[in-house]
Structures are given as structure tokens and as C-alpha cells.
Write an enzyme that holds these catalytic residues in place. Structure first.
Site, short mmCIF file in Angstrom:
data_model
loop_
_atom_site.label_atom_id
_atom_site.label_comp_id
_atom_site.label_asym_id
_atom_site.label_seq_id
_atom_site.Cartn_x
_atom_site.Cartn_y
_atom_site.Cartn_z
N ASP A 25 -8.29 115.37 -55.89
CA ASP A 25 -9.01 116.35 -56.65
C ASP A 25 -8.04 117.00 -57.92
O ASP A 25 -6.79 117.10 -57.84
CB ASP A 25 -9.20 117.85 -55.93
CG ASP A 25 -9.97 118.93 -56.65
OD1 ASP A 25 -10.74 119.58 -55.99
OD2 ASP A 25 -9.75 119.18 -57.71
N GLU B 37 -13.39 115.16 -58.23
CA GLU B 37 -12.95 114.81 -56.76
C GLU B 37 -13.74 113.84 -56.01
O GLU B 37 -14.86 113.71 -56.24
CB GLU B 37 -12.88 116.30 -56.13
CG GLU B 37 -14.36 116.86 -55.93
CD GLU B 37 -14.36 118.12 -55.08
OE1 GLU B 37 -13.65 118.17 -54.08
OE2 GLU B 37 -14.77 119.11 -55.80
P1 TTP Z 1 -12.78 122.28 -59.11
O1 TTP Z 1 -12.05 121.35 -58.65
O2 TTP Z 1 -13.32 123.32 -58.33
O3 TTP Z 1 -11.80 123.32 -60.07
P2 TTP Z 1 -10.74 122.71 -60.95
O4 TTP Z 1 -10.23 121.30 -61.28
O5 TTP Z 1 -11.12 123.42 -62.40
O6 TTP Z 1 -9.39 123.56 -60.44
P3 TTP Z 1 -8.59 123.15 -59.26
O7 TTP Z 1 -9.06 121.95 -58.79
O8 TTP Z 1 -7.10 122.90 -59.63
O9 TTP Z 1 -8.54 124.24 -58.51
O10 TTP Z 1 -13.98 121.85 -60.13
C1 TTP Z 1 -13.74 120.70 -61.21
C2 TTP Z 1 -14.45 121.12 -62.48
O11 TTP Z 1 -15.84 121.49 -62.06
C3 TTP Z 1 -13.93 122.29 -63.05
O12 TTP Z 1 -12.74 121.93 -63.77
C4 TTP Z 1 -15.05 122.86 -63.64
C5 TTP Z 1 -16.11 122.47 -62.89
N1 TTP Z 1 -16.59 123.69 -62.51
C6 TTP Z 1 -17.59 124.55 -62.86
O13 TTP Z 1 -18.33 124.12 -63.96
N2 TTP Z 1 -18.15 125.51 -62.32
C7 TTP Z 1 -17.63 126.14 -61.22
O14 TTP Z 1 -18.03 127.17 -60.59
C8 TTP Z 1 -16.60 125.29 -60.57
C9 TTP Z 1 -15.70 125.68 -59.30
C10 TTP Z 1 -16.19 124.15 -61.13
MG MG Z 2 -10.30 120.24 -59.55
#
Ligand code: TTP
Ligand code: MG
Length: 375
Positions: free
Chosen positions: A26, A121
Site C-alpha cells: 500500500d 494497493e
Molecule cells: P489509502 O491507501 O486509503 O490512503 P493513502 O495512500 O492516501 O494513505 P496511507 O495508505 O498512507 O494511509 O488510499 C489511496 C488513495 O485513494 C489516496 O491517496 C486517495 C484516494 N482516496 C480517496 O480518494 N478517498 C478516500 O476516502 C480514501 C480513503 C482514499
Molecule cells: Mg495507501
């Protein structure tokens, strides 16, 4: 089901699932990290990707912004209040997609069993260790290094014996972290976690659980299956197992199933058995090389013959498991040919293919045998 039976069943399941090596990768603060990477003025600053208007929401926030409490899905207005310095960036999906393709190509270097969950991921089943790297943790570290080298971004990875645990593990040491949950450690790992960290437990389920006095994995494990079924319906079995560190779901690749193969039109039509057998050996060599190069796995071998009147005939055999090696592929191909000899008329084309391709990781029904890769 009485409880002794149930206990025995879950032990079997755990044993079977224990043969898998799963990595969950991820990317860290994905959209925000890409924006910081591409604009040096954003380095080290609190960044939110999303609309800054009245009705905008935060897609994700950089770790600097998270320190202020800014989170995904938060109204931008609220985020700006929490963090007055917050810099808003418009999302650039084409760039995120390009990075996503880069990391996917890296994953596929280590296993064909890649199941993306979103742009940033994926689950990987590396049980087979096709590169002979020697441990799942080492594969995860190599993947993280290669992602950093190729994209200038960091990824976190979790390594375990099922998807549920691998995903929890990738979250454990974020950002730029690795966590390994070894066989035997799953139940204890899960027991201490708040249930809202479980994949599949959204805010609504978490609230419902809280009302039922379930806050942690241990609380969940204390409930029996009947209780969980009455409150959580079709999700009950998953939750019951998850609370015990068990997850039977296979890694499912999103690649379309297709076949790998090849065919050859002969310079001169062939009618004798020995000449056809010799032609088959050559076809086997060519096709097997393609199968190996692509890392393809399949269980159906198909032989195709086209006669001088252009009528085609196909014969196929499906094995209960993937074709294991060239010898097995060869053997099935030869048997298919022998079964149609002697031929009614001369042959002008011969084709051979392997299909029912996986993508999907195999069932963990049989142990990989001696020399099993360590975590
Ligand atoms: P995530 O993997 O949930 O979050 P992240 O990569 O930003 O942070 P981390 O994994 O380090 O906690 O989501 C991946 C991408 O998906 C994120 O960068 C932006 C998008 N996304 C949205 O657009 N809306 C959301 O509610 C979430 C959770 C993610
Ligand atoms: Mg992420």
C-alpha cells in the site's frame, strides 16, 4: 455444528491457509505523496488532495497534514480549520494511474497472482516464490525498494499467511514500513486491535459493534457464530474467522483469463504418425517456452489440428491442478495426439495451448512440500 467439530474445522482451515504467503502493498499517502514529489515547494508541507471549495472533500492528506487531524473524506472546510497552513492540490488522476501501472509491473515480476484493491494497493500471493528469493519478507523488501527506485515514492508492506492479516500488517508500520505476522501470531495480533481497523468493518459496522460491546478483536472472538450471524448476517463467517486471524479468501487476479499457446502451419502436409509426433515435440518446445516466459499457469491443455480440407479438430484435457512442469504438459499433449491417431486425412496445421489461466492463486489444499519458503 457442535463446538468440538467447529474447532476441528477451523484448525483444518488454519492449517490449509497457513501454507500461503501473502503480501499486501500500500502506497503511503498516495495522491499527496505524488503531488509532493512533483512540486518541491510542497516538500515537508501539509498537503491535501481534493477540492478546496465549500463542498469539497479531502481525498487524502500528506503525513504533515495528518498531524493536524486532517483525514480522507473530511470536508475541506473542516480540514482548513484544523490546519490553516494546509495547501490544497487538485487531483491528477492520469499521473496516479501511471504510477499505479508502474507498481503493478513490479508486482508481476514476483508473482502472477496480483489482486489490486485500488490504484495504490494490492494483494500478492508469493507462495510459489517463482524468482527463488527465499522468503516472503525479502520479496516484500525488494518490492518496496524497487517502487522507491522507480517512482520516488514510498510504499508500506504487510506479510502474512492470509489477506486479512497482510492488510492489517501493511498498516502497522506506515509510512515506509514493513510488518510480518508469522503463522501462529495472527490471533494474538488481531486480539489487541480495534475492530474498526479490520478490512470490511466500516464506520457503521464499527458503531454497531460498539453498541454490542465489541471494541477489539478479542471482544469479537468472544462472540459465537450464532450471535454474529444474528447481528451481521452474511458478514458473520468472515468476522468469526477474522477475529481468530483466519481468512480463507484467495488472491484473485484481475487479469482476464486467456490462453497461452501457438500454432504452426506446416510447409508440407503431414499424414504419418511419426511425422506428427515429431512436429508435436517441436510445438511443445515453442509453446512451453512462451508459457514459462509469461509465468502463466493453467490446467487445460488443448491440441488443435487443421486438415487439408480446412476442417479443424480440437481435443482438450483439463487437469485437477495446474500443469506443474514441462514434462506434465508434454505428457498431456502426447496423449491428446495419440488418442486421435490414425488421422482421417493429412494435417496442415497444428496448435497447442494452455488455458484456464491463473491469475487466481491456487487453492492451498496441498502443502508445497519440502523446502517450503520461510516468511
Ligand atoms: P489509502 O491507501 O486509503 O490512503 P493513502 O495512500 O492516501 O494513505 P496511507 O495508505 O498512507 O494511509 O488510499 C489511496 C488513495 O485513494 C489516496 O491517496 C486517495 C484516494 N482516496 C480517496 O480518494 N478517498 C478516500 O476516502 C480514501 C480513503 C482514499
Ligand atoms: Mg495507501
Amino acid at each position: 455444528m457442535d463446538s468440538a467439530r467447529r474447532h476441528a474445522d477451523s484448525e483444518d482451515e488454519e492449517t490449509a491457509a497457513g501454507f500461503r504467503k501473502i503480501i499486501h502493498v500500500d502506497m503511503d499517502a498516495f495522491f499527496a505523496s505524488v503531488e509532493q514529489r512533483d512540486d518541491p515547494s510542497l516538500w515537508g508541507r501539509p498537503v491535501a488532495v481534493g477540492g478546496s471549495s465549500d463542498r469539497g472533500v479531502v481525498a487524502t492528506a500528506s503525513y504533515e497534514a495528518r498531524a493536524f487531524g486532517v483525514r480522507s473524506a473530511m470536508p475541506s472546510v473542516r480540514a482548513a480549520r484544523l490546519c490553516p497552513e494546509l495547501i490544497f492540490c487538485r487531483p491528477r488522476f492520469d499521473v496516479y494511474k501511471a504510477v499505479s501501472q508502474q507498481i503493478r509491473a513490479i508486482f508481476l515480476d514476483y508473482t502472477p497472482h496480483v489482486e489490486p484493491l485500488s490504484l495504490d494497493e494490492a494483494y500478492l500471493d508469493v507462495t510459489a516464490d517463482i524468482r527463488g528469493i527465499g522468503s516472503a519478507s525479502r520479496i516484500a523488501e525488494l518490492i518496496r525498494q524497487r517502487i522507491r527506485a522507480a517512482t520516488a515514492l514510498t510504499a508500506s508492506a504487510g506479510v502474512s499467511y492470509n489477506k486479512f492479516l497482510a492488510k492489517l500488517a501493511s498498516d502497522e508500520n506506515k509510512p515506509d514500513g514493513l510488518c510480518v505476522i508469522r503463522p501462529g501470531e495472527g490471533a494474538a495480533f488481531v486480539a489487541r486491535l480495534p475492530v474498526k481497523r479490520f478490512h470490511g468493518v466500516g464506520p457503521r459496522s464499527a458503531e454497531k459493534m460498539a453498541a454490542l460491546g465489541i471494541a477489539t478483536g478479542a471482544d469479537l472472538a468472544a462472540k459465537d457464530l450464532a450471535f454474529l450471524r444474528s447481528h451481521f448476517g452474511s458478514q458473520a463467517d468472515y468476522l468469526y474467522r477474522a477475529a481468530r486471524g483466519i481468512d480463507l479468501r484467495r488472491v484473485r487476479a484481475d487479469r482476464p483469463r486467456k490462453s497461452v499457446g501457438g500454432e504452426r502451419t506446416f510447409a508440407r502436409d503431414i499424414s504419418s504418425g511419426p511425422a506428427l509426433r515429431a512436429a508435436l515435440e517441436q510445438t511443445i518446445d515453442t509453446v512451453w517456452e512462451r508459457i514459462e516466459r509469461g509465468g502463466a499457469q493453467g490446467r487445460t491443455v488443448t491440441l488443435k489440428l487443421k486438415f487439408i480440407d480446412f476442417q479443424a479438430m480440437t481435443r482438450a484435457r483439463s487437469l485437477p491442478a495446474f500443469v506443474a512442469d514441462k514434462r506434465q504438459f508434454e505428457q498431456v499433449a502426447r496423449e491428446l495426439l495419440e488418442a486421435v491417431l490414425p488421422l482421417p486425412q493429412p494435417v496442415r496445421l497444428m496448435g497447442l495451448s494452455l488455458s484456464g489461466l491463473a491469475g487466481d492463486a491456487p487453492e492451498p489444499s496441498s502443502p508445497p512440500g519440502q523446502g517450503e519458503m520461510p516468511f
